[in-house]
Design a protein around this motif. Structure first.
Motif, PDB file in Angstrom:
ATOM      1  N   PRO A 128     -14.812  29.933   0.276  1.00  0.00           N
ATOM      2  CA  PRO A 128     -13.707  29.035  -0.065  1.00  0.00           C
ATOM      3  C   PRO A 128     -13.399  28.136   1.134  1.00  0.00           C
ATOM      4  O   PRO A 128     -13.765  28.443   2.269  1.00  0.00           O
ATOM      5  CB  PRO A 128     -12.553  29.996  -0.346  1.00  0.00           C
ATOM      6  N   PHE A 129     -12.741  27.022   0.868  1.00  0.00           N
ATOM      7  CA  PHE A 129     -12.328  26.136   1.954  1.00  0.00           C
ATOM      8  C   PHE A 129     -11.096  25.349   1.525  1.00  0.00           C
ATOM      9  O   PHE A 129     -10.780  25.248   0.339  1.00  0.00           O
ATOM     10  CB  PHE A 129     -13.463  25.192   2.388  1.00  0.00           C
ATOM     11  N   THR A 130     -10.426  24.797   2.523  1.00  0.00           N
ATOM     12  CA  THR A 130      -9.248  23.948   2.306  1.00  0.00           C
ATOM     13  C   THR A 130      -9.529  22.594   2.934  1.00  0.00           C
ATOM     14  O   THR A 130     -10.081  22.522   4.038  1.00  0.00           O
ATOM     15  CB  THR A 130      -8.004  24.577   2.958  1.00  0.00           C
ATOM     16  N   GLN A 131      -9.182  21.526   2.222  1.00  0.00           N
ATOM     17  CA  GLN A 131      -9.419  20.182   2.740  1.00  0.00           C
ATOM     18  C   GLN A 131      -8.262  19.266   2.347  1.00  0.00           C
ATOM     19  O   GLN A 131      -7.745  19.358   1.234  1.00  0.00           O
ATOM     20  CB  GLN A 131     -10.720  19.613   2.155  1.00  0.00           C
ATOM     21  N   ASP A 132      -7.858  18.408   3.270  1.00  0.00           N
ATOM     22  CA  ASP A 132      -6.846  17.390   2.983  1.00  0.00           C
ATOM     23  C   ASP A 132      -7.535  16.059   2.727  1.00  0.00           C
ATOM     24  O   ASP A 132      -8.498  15.712   3.417  1.00  0.00           O
ATOM     25  CB  ASP A 132      -5.886  17.236   4.162  1.00  0.00           C
ATOM     26  N   TYR A 133      -7.021  15.328   1.735  1.00  0.00           N
ATOM     27  CA  TYR A 133      -7.531  14.001   1.419  1.00  0.00           C
ATOM     28  C   TYR A 133      -6.357  13.026   1.397  1.00  0.00           C
ATOM     29  O   TYR A 133      -5.310  13.316   0.838  1.00  0.00           O
ATOM     30  CB  TYR A 133      -8.193  13.976   0.030  1.00  0.00           C
ATOM     31  N   ARG A 134      -6.574  11.847   1.995  1.00  0.00           N
ATOM     32  CA  ARG A 134      -5.577  10.767   1.929  1.00  0.00           C
ATOM     33  C   ARG A 134      -6.050   9.757   0.880  1.00  0.00           C
ATOM     34  O   ARG A 134      -7.193   9.312   0.903  1.00  0.00           O
ATOM     35  CB  ARG A 134      -5.431  10.054   3.268  1.00  0.00           C
ATOM     36  N   PHE A 135      -5.143   9.424  -0.011  1.00  0.00           N
ATOM     37  CA  PHE A 135      -5.401   8.419  -1.034  1.00  0.00           C
ATOM     38  C   PHE A 135      -4.471   7.244  -0.755  1.00  0.00           C
ATOM     39  O   PHE A 135      -3.262   7.433  -0.625  1.00  0.00           O
ATOM     40  CB  PHE A 135      -5.132   8.980  -2.439  1.00  0.00           C
ATOM     41  N   THR A 136      -5.032   6.042  -0.659  1.00  0.00           N
ATOM     42  CA  THR A 136      -4.231   4.844  -0.413  1.00  0.00           C
ATOM     43  C   THR A 136      -4.350   3.948  -1.636  1.00  0.00           C
ATOM     44  O   THR A 136      -5.449   3.520  -2.005  1.00  0.00           O
ATOM     45  CB  THR A 136      -4.705   4.114   0.851  1.00  0.00           C
ATOM     46  N   PHE A 137      -3.230   3.683  -2.255  1.00  0.00           N
ATOM     47  CA  PHE A 137      -3.155   2.841  -3.442  1.00  0.00           C
ATOM     48  C   PHE A 137      -2.810   1.421  -3.001  1.00  0.00           C
ATOM     49  O   PHE A 137      -1.839   1.226  -2.271  1.00  0.00           O
ATOM     50  CB  PHE A 137      -2.051   3.339  -4.389  1.00  0.00           C
ATOM     51  N   THR A 138      -3.601   0.435  -3.437  1.00  0.00           N
ATOM     52  CA  THR A 138      -3.324  -0.973  -3.121  1.00  0.00           C
ATOM     53  C   THR A 138      -3.497  -1.819  -4.373  1.00  0.00           C
ATOM     54  O   THR A 138      -4.090  -1.380  -5.359  1.00  0.00           O
ATOM     55  CB  THR A 138      -4.267  -1.503  -2.026  1.00  0.00           C
ATOM     56  N   GLN A 139      -2.985  -3.030  -4.302  1.00  0.00           N
ATOM     57  CA  GLN A 139      -3.186  -3.989  -5.386  1.00  0.00           C
ATOM     58  C   GLN A 139      -3.997  -5.159  -4.880  1.00  0.00           C
ATOM     59  O   GLN A 139      -3.833  -5.591  -3.740  1.00  0.00           O
ATOM     60  CB  GLN A 139      -1.850  -4.505  -5.914  1.00  0.00           C
ATOM     61  N   GLU A 140      -4.876  -5.655  -5.742  1.00  0.00           N
ATOM     62  CA  GLU A 140      -5.678  -6.838  -5.449  1.00  0.00           C
ATOM     63  C   GLU A 140      -5.309  -7.876  -6.501  1.00  0.00           C
ATOM     64  O   GLU A 140      -5.754  -7.797  -7.635  1.00  0.00           O
ATOM     65  CB  GLU A 140      -7.156  -6.494  -5.492  1.00  0.00           C
ATOM     66  N   ASN A 141      -4.490  -8.813  -6.123  1.00  0.00           N
ATOM     67  CA  ASN A 141      -3.997  -9.812  -7.071  1.00  0.00           C
ATOM     68  C   ASN A 141      -4.897 -11.043  -7.093  1.00  0.00           C
ATOM     69  O   ASN A 141      -5.660 -11.291  -6.180  1.00  0.00           O
ATOM     70  CB  ASN A 141      -2.576 -10.235  -6.699  1.00  0.00           C
ATOM     71  N   GLY A 142      -4.734 -11.846  -8.140  1.00  0.00           N
ATOM     72  CA  GLY A 142      -5.451 -13.116  -8.225  1.00  0.00           C
ATOM     73  C   GLY A 142      -6.933 -12.956  -8.485  1.00  0.00           C
ATOM     74  O   GLY A 142      -7.724 -13.732  -7.998  1.00  0.00           O
ATOM     75  N   ARG A 143      -7.307 -11.987  -9.249  1.00  0.00           N
ATOM     76  CA  ARG A 143      -8.710 -11.784  -9.601  1.00  0.00           C
ATOM     77  C   ARG A 143      -9.241 -13.042 -10.273  1.00  0.00           C
ATOM     78  O   ARG A 143      -8.574 -13.640 -11.111  1.00  0.00           O
ATOM     79  CB  ARG A 143      -8.782 -10.596 -10.555  1.00  0.00           C
ATOM     80  N   PRO A 146       0.819  -1.210   0.000  1.00  0.00           N
ATOM     81  CA  PRO A 146       0.000   0.000   0.000  1.00  0.00           C
ATOM     82  C   PRO A 146       0.858   1.268   0.000  1.00  0.00           C
ATOM     83  O   PRO A 146       1.886   1.332   0.668  1.00  0.00           O
ATOM     84  CB  PRO A 146      -0.792  -0.106   1.307  1.00  0.00           C
ATOM     85  N   VAL A 147       0.422   2.256  -0.770  1.00  0.00           N
ATOM     86  CA  VAL A 147       1.115   3.541  -0.876  1.00  0.00           C
ATOM     87  C   VAL A 147       0.095   4.622  -0.525  1.00  0.00           C
ATOM     88  O   VAL A 147      -1.013   4.632  -1.055  1.00  0.00           O
ATOM     89  CB  VAL A 147       1.671   3.766  -2.296  1.00  0.00           C
TER      90      VAL A 147
END
Length: 171
Positions: free
Chosen positions: A145-160, A87-88
């Protein structure tokens, strides 16, 4: 009573039967020998400890901003799928104007992975739009106006799971 002969009827039955038989035949699909990696991206709002908020004054109401349905999540960089990374995580801060358009976006925290993840996040969030944050005072509505932080988590799902149809029996 004798039979009535309709010209071409016998030929029509033959063509129909041939068509049905051809419809049942299929070209075998070769079996899949390897499974492709799928990338997934999860999104979460992050509340930084130093976040500033509008203060509600007497007689005021706020209607929270809403992201548009059309906003697309970042895409897992296709060139990195074969690396089978863990995960990244990438945190982006977006500044949204009173119109609801993203005016600025920057990465404020990222795992030490490939910079392509940060580029994917920025490419996506810079296109986002929102129904703006609104302050209501009496009969007056003011978009803010507004400011917002978002976290994005990249994962892999193998063996579909893959279903192969029409493969020859026994191998």
């Amino acid at each position: 009573m004798g039979r009535t002969h309709v010209p071409g009827l016998h030929a029509s039955w033959l063509l129909l039967g041939a068509g049905l038989a051809a419809g049942c035949a299929s070209t075998p699909t070769p079996p899949v020998t390897a499974f492709a990696a799928d990338g997934a991206v999860a999104t979460a709002i992050v509340e930084p400890p130093d976040a500033r908020h509008y203060e509600v004054q007497p007689g005021e109401q706020f209607f929270r901003e809403l992201p548009r349905r059309e906003n697309r999540a970042p895409v897992y960089p296709p060139a990195l799928l074969d690396r089978r990374l863990g995960p990244v995580s990438v945190v982006a801060r977006i500044v949204v104007g009173a119109s609801g358009d993203v005016e600025r976006a920057a990465v404020v925290d990222a795992d030490a992975a490939d910079p392509a993840f940060a580029e994917a996040v920025l490419a996506a969030v810079r296109t986002w739009t929102f129904i703006p944050l609104k302050r209501i005072v009496g009969n007056r509505m003011e978009p803010l106006p507004f400011t917002q932080d978002y976290r994005f988590t990249f994962t892999q799902e193998n063996g579909r799971a893959v279903v192969v149809q029409g493969a020859p029996r026994g191998g």
